[in-house]
Design a protein around this motif. Sequence first.
Motif, mmCIF file in Angstrom:
data_model
loop_
_atom_site.group_PDB
_atom_site.id
_atom_site.type_symbol
_atom_site.label_atom_id
_atom_site.label_comp_id
_atom_site.label_asym_id
_atom_site.label_seq_id
_atom_site.Cartn_x
_atom_site.Cartn_y
_atom_site.Cartn_z
ATOM 1 N N GLN A 63 1.029 -1.284 -0.109
ATOM 2 C CA GLN A 63 -0.002 -0.156 0.084
ATOM 3 C C GLN A 63 0.846 1.293 0.163
ATOM 4 N N ILE A 64 0.416 2.135 -0.863
ATOM 5 C CA ILE A 64 1.047 3.449 -0.861
ATOM 6 C C ILE A 64 0.595 4.509 0.036
ATOM 7 N N LEU A 108 2.849 10.390 -0.527
ATOM 8 C CA LEU A 108 3.153 10.711 -1.941
ATOM 9 C C LEU A 108 4.566 10.626 -2.499
ATOM 10 N N LEU A 156 4.614 7.411 -3.675
ATOM 11 C CA LEU A 156 3.964 7.216 -5.001
ATOM 12 C C LEU A 156 4.754 7.661 -6.171
ATOM 13 N N HIS A 202 6.862 4.626 -6.802
ATOM 14 C CA HIS A 202 6.227 3.505 -7.498
ATOM 15 C C HIS A 202 5.769 3.656 -9.033
ATOM 16 N N ILE A 219 -6.345 13.509 -4.047
ATOM 17 C CA ILE A 219 -5.379 12.808 -3.264
ATOM 18 C C ILE A 219 -4.459 13.485 -2.260
ATOM 19 N N GLU A 244 -2.034 13.591 0.990
ATOM 20 C CA GLU A 244 -1.427 13.108 2.216
ATOM 21 C C GLU A 244 -1.296 14.448 3.178
ATOM 22 N N PHE A 251 -3.234 2.267 -5.870
ATOM 23 C CA PHE A 251 -2.389 2.708 -5.038
ATOM 24 C C PHE A 251 -2.089 1.482 -3.690
ATOM 25 N N THR A 301 0.145 10.153 -10.227
ATOM 26 C CA THR A 301 -0.922 9.219 -9.981
ATOM 27 C C THR A 301 -1.485 8.644 -11.260
ATOM 28 N N ALA A 359 0.390 5.537 -12.342
ATOM 29 C CA ALA A 359 0.216 4.318 -11.396
ATOM 30 C C ALA A 359 -1.273 3.840 -12.052
#
Length: 306
Positions: free
Chosen positions: A3-4, A7, A10, A13, A130, A132, A170, A296, A299
């Motif tokens: 799990q991310i 960010l 992110l 990833h 999104i 954080e 995510f 984003t 991903a």
Amino acid sequence: MEQIRNLDQLLEHAKAVGPKKISVARAEDAEVMEAVESARKAGIANAVLVGDEDKIKEVAASLGIDLANYEIVDEKGGEAAAALKAVELVSTGQAQIVMKGMVATANFLRGVLNKEKGLRSGKTLSHVYIHEVKGYDRIFFVSDPAFNMYPDIKVKVDIVKNVVELAHAFGVACPKVAALAAVEVVNPDMPPTIDAALLTQMNRRGQIKGCIIDGPLALDNAVSPHSAEHKGIKSEVAGYADILHVPNIEAGNILAKSIVYFAENKTAAIVLGAKAPVILTSRADSPETKLLSIATACALAAHQGK
């Protein structure tokens, strides 16, 4: 995948699954060009720049960007033509993501929704922020704060399904969805509480899969275990929500912008529901937000391509 939870993860990833190719509609926009160049340097994405080639070269020169790293599609026919061309590159598989440049949102979306060359999927288009937020151990997805003004229950189901897919991208295997309202009990005089209860029951009956929904929940008992416990709410979602499903555009817009301006945060945004990820950033967005929005989209493109 794991799990991310922030960010920065992110970005890592997006590098791991990238680079993806972005088609930029009217790329003669300094802020968008800077974001695309940052994404290229980070190994997240490459880009096709669609628009007036002469103006693109002017902007690139002013920023010190080497256009040898880019493909340019010269389109001098104006906003609508450039938007449609950029979208067509994605619908024909030459790029995986479309991004708004110096083009009005309405013209950009007309291209996305074009019946012949666009990215219609039969789903409702929806927007998600999104976030954080400092002090929390996970990312929050707020939807829909920008597109669907006063969605009925059918559209709300589509909005939830869209954002659940993004949460899966995510690495959130079974996202917890808080159907928000002003209170945590059903009140016939408050329609959002009724819709929240319907979403909850539809989830329990298997009509909305891949997540756990509970509602109505007020914001405090959606994100604070202490608040939920204090109010005696027994729920897998209360206090631990990943997705904050808002009842209407005002609630979503105010919530998302409150996070941006009142909290220590990092933020990204994306449009969901098309055949491919759609990046529609605002001029008010920081360069970091634009880069994170591109990450984003990468991903999500990787998740949809599996």
